[in-house]
Design a protein around this motif. Structure first.
Motif, PDB file in Angstrom:
ATOM      1  N   SER A 121       8.342 -10.301  -0.677  1.00  8.47           N
ATOM      2  CA  SER A 121       8.576 -10.588  -2.097  1.00  8.47           C
ATOM      3  C   SER A 121       8.091  -9.503  -3.045  1.00  8.47           C
ATOM      4  N   LYS A 153      10.675  -8.141  -5.332  1.00  9.41           N
ATOM      5  CA  LYS A 153      11.003  -8.698  -6.652  1.00  9.41           C
ATOM      6  C   LYS A 153      10.551  -7.790  -7.794  1.00  9.41           C
ATOM      7  N   GLN A 174       9.415 -16.389 -13.076  1.00 11.79           N
ATOM      8  CA  GLN A 174       9.298 -17.708 -12.432  1.00 11.79           C
ATOM      9  C   GLN A 174       9.242 -18.846 -13.458  1.00 11.79           C
ATOM     10  N   ASN A 216      13.541 -17.792  -5.478  1.00 11.39           N
ATOM     11  CA  ASN A 216      14.227 -16.610  -4.960  1.00 11.39           C
ATOM     12  C   ASN A 216      15.608 -16.473  -5.578  1.00 11.39           C
ATOM     13  N   PHE A 272      15.731 -14.216  -8.866  1.00 15.95           N
ATOM     14  CA  PHE A 272      15.676 -12.760  -8.731  1.00 15.95           C
ATOM     15  C   PHE A 272      16.955 -12.206  -8.106  1.00 15.95           C
ATOM     16  N   SER A 273      17.530 -12.896  -7.142  1.00 11.97           N
ATOM     17  CA  SER A 273      18.781 -12.417  -6.557  1.00 11.97           C
ATOM     18  C   SER A 273      19.911 -12.475  -7.576  1.00 11.97           C
ATOM     19  N   TYR A 283      20.108 -12.899  -0.580  1.00 12.82           N
ATOM     20  CA  TYR A 283      18.741 -12.918  -1.120  1.00 12.82           C
ATOM     21  C   TYR A 283      18.016 -11.577  -0.953  1.00 12.82           C
ATOM     22  N   ALA A 328      15.391 -10.296  -3.386  1.00 11.51           N
ATOM     23  CA  ALA A 328      14.167 -11.088  -3.504  1.00 11.51           C
ATOM     24  C   ALA A 328      13.187 -10.852  -2.368  1.00 11.51           C
TER      25      ALA A 328
END
Length: 558
Positions: free
Chosen positions: A127, A130, A195, A238, A241-242, A305, A308
């Motif tokens: 992560s 990110k 987030q 996740n 961010f993707s 993903y 992420a």
């Protein structure tokens, strides 16, 4: 006769009751005997400033700092476990320097001849990936390609919609996260990167290997729900961010996300061992990841993903990234004001979340009064943490092949050693003040409205020193707090510098004066007159204007 004795008994009983009542009242009103309880008068220690020392160049070696780094070395070395955690690489940076580099264990525990890792050993960073969509967002915003960090997502994705039963529109329930002006909190780009989007952790009926595209993701979201109203609750996602990375790449840059990151971040910072594709050459550089039972983990590729959590890197490359985020490579990646925005906490999280605050894309906790800005990542066989203490220009990255220890936070424990040592090193460092090209135009006597008077002169280091004098001076105030040094910054601009440490607040008679508010304020001297001297100066930060030059030291009548 029996009646008479009865009457007499009642009278006696009444008189006895009155006497007992009076005795009770008398006893109650008597001064009480003091018990052995001792009352301790609380005294508060005088708070000294500056609360946070200014990061300045340090002259090494510094013994307390060396001791702290040795403690970090012992901490990480002792964390190696031949089964669960066979390899660790870590680097500590301070401003533009690598203070310490540690590598422990073996790259491949299954191979008896395996060597120890080094700063160029490759690990999956999970992560920590990110960080790169977030850097993309801030770079596009800085370049004017994104109008605002708080643009709603639907500005860049026309067909985005998701059910938001917890949303409000002027108090009424909202059925969709698509928001117009004046409606419920928008699902903004900044919230996606911190987030706070309310988007679910994963798309429904998918895992990290899902190979769909962004349009398929948007289709799945249409019948999904937000976990929380955007901007109201920290929730790890996740998806956010993707979605952010892919939509910005396609709609704003006209390219794909991974190519943009390679061209605009990795190449600029010379991060040659960082990327997305686990080629055979990269795999030969890697520490082998393992499960908790010691079995090697497969190197699977994430699908949609990937932004992420797909990336890999080395401790050496992560050190370059930390320095860039701390503002060392001025303008190479982002401007300093943009970096400041990126490193600022966005929202205070609820008690059940794993961080005190969230940022873009950080988890932020406080330690010794400092914000520790960090990003953790965990993916089968690997764990990683990149962390910064922006006020101290301090950074620590820890890359692990294996399972992150559950019984201790290695990064927090490391900062228990590092933060006090670095803070004290800055406090103890001699501050070198800059002298003006020619001090003569600033030397002389000045007054503010004929109430307070000052003399500016040159000390032995040719640095300007200003001292207050006159009838308004309180002799109870120590002389060193009535004398300030002026650090030359640029044309006719100086910065006030108090000798550290100093009381944050200084009591003068019945008043309280904040030295903390005065320290590091700016003096802007007026252009020189025909005599070649400045006729006065302003201090805008102190709301003080027209401090004017006078011909000489005035005489004060007693």
């Amino acid at each position: 006769m029996k009646v008479k004795w009865t009457m007499l008994g009642m009278v006696v009983f009444f008189l006895l009751s009155v006497v007992m009542t009076c005795c009770f009242i008398w006893q109650y009103r008597m001064p009480k005997l003091k018990t052995g309880k001792v009352v301790v008068k609380k005294t508060t220690a005088e708070e000294m400033c500056p609360r946070f020392p200014e990061p300045v160049p340090l002259k090494h070696p510094i013994t307390p700092l060396r001791v702290a780094l040795e403690q970090v070395d012992v901490l990480l070395r002792s964390s190696i476990h031949t089964t669960r955690l066979p390899a660790i690489s870590a680097i500590v940076v301070l401003n533009d320097s690598v203070l310490w580099n540690g590598n422990f264990g073996k790259k491949n525990i299954s191979d008896p001849s395996s060597s120890a890792p080094n700063e160029y050993t490759v690990y999956r960073i999970a992560s920590l990936s990110k960080i790169f969509p977030t850097l993309m967002l801030y770079k596009l915003w800085e370049d004017g390609l994104v109008d605002s960090l708080d643009d709603p997502l639907e500005k860049y994705a026309d067909n985005f919609t998701i059910k938001n039963p917890q949303g409000t529109i002027r108090g009424a329930a909202s059925s969709s996260a698509r928001t117009l002006s004046g409606r419920s909190p928008a699902l903004t780009l900044r919230r996606m990167a911190s987030q706070l989007s309310g988007l679910p952790r994963r798309l429904r009926s998918t895992n990290l290997l899902w190979s769909g595209d962004t349009q398929a993701a948007l289709n799945l979201l249409q019948d999904d729900v937000l976990v929380a109203d955007p901007g109201t609750k920290c929730h790890y996602s996740n998806v956010a961010f993707s979605l952010l990375a892919n939509i910005l790449a396609q709609k704003v840059t006209g390219t794909n996300f991974e190519s943009w990151v390679s061209d605009n971040i990795l190449e600029r910072l010379s991060m040659e061992d960082t990327g997305f594709n686990l080629t055979p050459a990269i795999q030969r550089q890697m520490a082998v990841g393992v499960y908790s039972n010691g079995q090697p983990t497969p190197l699977y590729n994430l699908g949609w993903y990937r932004p992420a959590g797909q990336m890999y890197s080395t401790a050496a490359d992560m050190a370059k990234l930390m320095m860039a985020l701390l503002g060392v490579y001025s303008g190479t990646l982002l401007r300093q004001d943009t970096l400041n925005t990126m490193l600022t906490p966005v929202f205070r999280c609820h008690s059940g979340y794993f961080a005190n605050s969230t940022g873009t894309p950080w988890e932020i906790n406080e330690q010794f009064g400092y914000d520790v800005v960090r990003k953790d990542g965990d993916l089968d066989g690997y764990a990683a943490t990149l962390s910064l203490v922006p006020r101290l220009k301090l950074g620590l990255v820890v890359l692990m092949a294996g399972v992150r220890p559950a019984d201790q936070d290695l990064v927090r424990r490391a900062y228990n050693y590092l933060i006090p040592a670095v803070e004290n090193a800055f406090r103890d460092a001699q501050r070198t003040l800059r002298q003006p090209p020619d001090p003569a135009p600033y030397i002389g006597f000045f007054t503010y409205r004929n109430m307070t008077f000052y003399e500016i002169k040159v000390d032995s280091d040719k640095v300007l020193v200003m001292q207050q004098f006159g009838p308004q001076v309180d002799t109870a105030v120590p002389s060193k707090y009535r004398t300030i040094r002026l650090d030359y910054l640029q044309d006719r601009v100086f910065r006030v510098v108090f000798e550290s440490p100093y009381p944050c607040k200084l009591k003068v008679n019945s008043a309280s004066v904040s030295l903390e508010a005065q320290d590091r304020q700016l003096f802007n001297f007026y252009p020189f007159n025909k005599k070649g001297v400045s006729p006065g100066f302003d201090s805008p930060g102190l709301n003080t204007y027209r401090v004017t030059r006078i011909a000489g030291r005035p005489y004060f009548a007693s």
